[in-house]
Design a protein around this motif. Structure first.
Motif, short mmCIF file in Angstrom:
data_model
loop_
_atom_site.label_atom_id
_atom_site.label_comp_id
_atom_site.label_asym_id
_atom_site.label_seq_id
_atom_site.Cartn_x
_atom_site.Cartn_y
_atom_site.Cartn_z
N LYS A 152 36.96 -86.22 -5.85
CA LYS A 152 37.73 -87.01 -6.83
C LYS A 152 36.95 -88.29 -7.11
O LYS A 152 36.62 -89.05 -6.21
CB LYS A 152 39.09 -87.37 -6.25
N ILE A 153 36.68 -88.51 -8.37
CA ILE A 153 35.98 -89.71 -8.78
C ILE A 153 36.88 -90.46 -9.75
O ILE A 153 37.33 -89.88 -10.74
CB ILE A 153 34.66 -89.39 -9.53
N LYS A 154 37.09 -91.73 -9.47
CA LYS A 154 37.93 -92.52 -10.38
C LYS A 154 37.19 -93.80 -10.72
O LYS A 154 36.69 -94.49 -9.84
CB LYS A 154 39.25 -92.85 -9.69
N ALA A 155 37.10 -94.12 -12.02
CA ALA A 155 36.38 -95.32 -12.44
C ALA A 155 37.24 -96.09 -13.44
O ALA A 155 37.89 -95.50 -14.27
CB ALA A 155 35.05 -94.96 -13.07
N LEU A 156 37.18 -97.41 -13.33
CA LEU A 156 37.90 -98.23 -14.31
C LEU A 156 37.22 -98.14 -15.67
O LEU A 156 37.87 -98.28 -16.70
CB LEU A 156 37.95 -99.69 -13.86
#
Lengths: 394, 143
Positions: A152-156
């Motif tokens: 899981k990759i989450k970026a603003l």
């Protein structure tokens, strides 16, 4: 004499980390504390007279004969309290050449896996290896030079992967409450969630959520994509579902050689669809829980005492979820102006079994073709030749 | 669901509050500066009232870390009566980072507008989940 008191761990060493120990002697191998996050304005250290510090708290390395504030890059003296060093930027804090320093970009010179654990970082992160299955990364911008597996990759802001993303199809999901339940259809196990753009060389079995645009330099196989911007696929878009509200451009091939359904849904807010799907999934899970507790409680008084409270909570949660779902349906309105601008442009092959829906109108291809544009005209999705529609462009 | 005047968290946790001789409600689990309300299904709701700054940061951080020893599914912090300095934000981010390592997220309940603006300006809002209403708390409890 003076003593420099630290509000972070000055001996932190990312090469010697230990997993977090929780109750019952268990360890959480994904929680290694790989980075010491600091935010702009946070106090990092404070110098005070030596006698103000209890003896048992003194570290001889930080006893100074003169007033000494070791300010390094991205650190500054507090404007109102000159005894303190504060951070002037978000990042991670460490000692370098005797100075307290902050770096805004975190370089992980290897894989994100068992050596690093999950990483949450307030700045930008560059992963020089892979992001391995089961791990997660969240930061401002994410660059992965290796592969992304079922992670899981989450970026603003933006997510860029230079080597590609390959997840797996799974039949269970974990809710935000940490409850796992089965799903009727297989879902991608890999998730990329960006507040900006996503750029990948290829992707397979991935769920992509992007507030900006999605660029895929190669092929996109069996993915679920939500984008508020445009989707560009230079290779094949095969299988899966795309929820977009702008232009979907597929240069190589749209659809599968084996007629796996490929769906493109446009004309509505893609993230409203996502919220509705999550809510449907949660309602299905809660209904099964209510039925389960009801069945247990039917066995007698003892079971009622044991499970009554949880049954009541499940019923309450189910009612709230159904109310929320109704509200979401009311908000899901056709965005007429955007729908008129929606296009699916496929200069390459278009295979049978592709469904293009713009608003309430749909079009399903039933023959192999090439060079097509799908758009909304007078309430119907029509399929035009891209040569006629765009003239000299093709 | 009725709201208690003190904390706004409602009936769901009313049964684990008690009345003091002065007629005020307080949690039966008072722990250092954070009043911890431990729900029986591993959801922890904590309330901190006051200024979360440098002086309290260490103790606040220690109180939060104590929670990690429990088998919890969710942590919700009620910040409706809190003011936070940058050091306090640093503590919240550090705790969110630890929870992220456990594949969990930190929920913040009724965050005052000033704190939310601060989080926005520092680009930190994406690291937390914000709950505004009591119903959001109920929806997030683990069954």
């Amino acid at each position: 004499m003076y003593y420099l008191h630290h509000y972070f761990n000055p001996d932190f060493n990312y090469k010697s980390l230990a997993p977090l120990e929780v109750s019952g002697g268990r360890v959480e191998y994904q929680c290694l504390g790989y980075v010491q996050n600091v935010v702009a304005g946070q106090t990092l250290a404070e110098i005070m007279p030596l006698e103000d510090t209890p003896e048992h708290q003194r570290d001889p390395r930080f006893i100074y004969s003169t007033f000494h504030l070791p300010c390094g890059p991205n650190c500054e003296v507090h404007p109102k309290n000159p005894n303190r060093i504060i951070a002037s930027a978000n990042g991670y804090v460490f000692y370098h050449d005797g100075l307290i320093s902050i770096k805004k970009m975190l370089n992980v010179r290897g894989n994100i896996g068992l050596q690093t654990g999950n990483i949450l970082f307030v700045g930008d992160i560059a992963v020089h290896g892979d992001v391995q299955t089961g791990f997660a990364v969240q930061s401002r911008n994410v660059l992965v030079k290796g592969h992304i597996e079922s992670a899981k990759i989450k970026a603003l802001h933006d997510i860029v992967c230079l080597s590609g993303v390959k997840g797996a199809a799974i039949h269970s999901v974990e809710t935000e409450e940490g409850e796992k339940h089965g799903t009727r259809h297989a879902l991608p196990s890999s998730l990329l969630d960006a507040g900006g753009n996503v750029r990948l060389p290829f992707c397979e079995n991935v769920q992509i959520r992007a507030k900006g645009n999605v660029f895929i330099d190669g092929s996109c196989l069996h993915c679920i994509i939500y984008t508020e911007g445009n989707l560009v696929v230079k290779g094949r878009l095969q299988g899966g579902t795309v929820y977009a509200n702008g232009v979907v451009y597929v240069e190589g091939q749209l659809g599968s050689d084996f007629s796996s359904p490929t769906r493109i849904m446009m004309g509505y807010d893609p993230f409203a669809f996502l919220q509705l799907q999550k809510m449907e999934s949660r309602i299905a899970y809660l209904e099964s829980k209510v039925a389960y507790f009801k069945k247990l409680m039917a066995r007698g008084e003892v079971m009622v005492l044991e499970h009554g409270a949880r049954h009541a909570l499940a019923v309450k949660k189910l009612a709230l979820a159904q109310k929320r779902r109704t509200a979401l349906w009311r908000q899901l309105v056709l965005q007429e102006e955007e729908a008129k601008q929606c296009r699916v442009i496929a200069p390459g092959k278009v295979m049978p079994g592709c469904e293009v829906a713009i608003g309430t109108a749909t079009f399903t291809t039933d023959t192999m073709d090439s060079g097509k544009v799908f758009l909304l005209e007078e309430g119907e999705v029509v399929c035009r030749s891209s040569r006629n529609s765009f003239g000299a462009m093709y | 669901m009725s709201q208690t005047p003190e904390n706004g968290l409602g009936e769901i946790i009313q049964n684990i509050y008690r009345m003091t001789p002065q007629g005020k409600q307080e949690s039966i689990f008072a722990c250092r500066p954070v009043k911890i309300v431990l729900h029986e299904h591993g959801t922890v709701i904590g309330r901190f009232a006051g200024a979360l700054g440098l002086r309290v940061a260490d103790e606040f951080s220690a109180a939060l870390n104590d929670l990690l020893a429990e088998q919890l599914q969710k942590v919700i912090l009620d910040l409706s009566r809190t003011t936070i300095s940058s050091s306090g934000l640093g503590v919240l981010v550090a705790f969110a980072s630890v929870l992220f390592g456990l594949n969990k997220r930190l929920y913040l309940f009724k965050v005052p507008a000033q704190i939310k603006e601060r989080l926005d300006s520092l680009e930190l809002t994406g690291f937390f989940v914000f709950l505004e209403e009591e119903d959001d708390i109920v929806s997030s409890l683990v069954v």
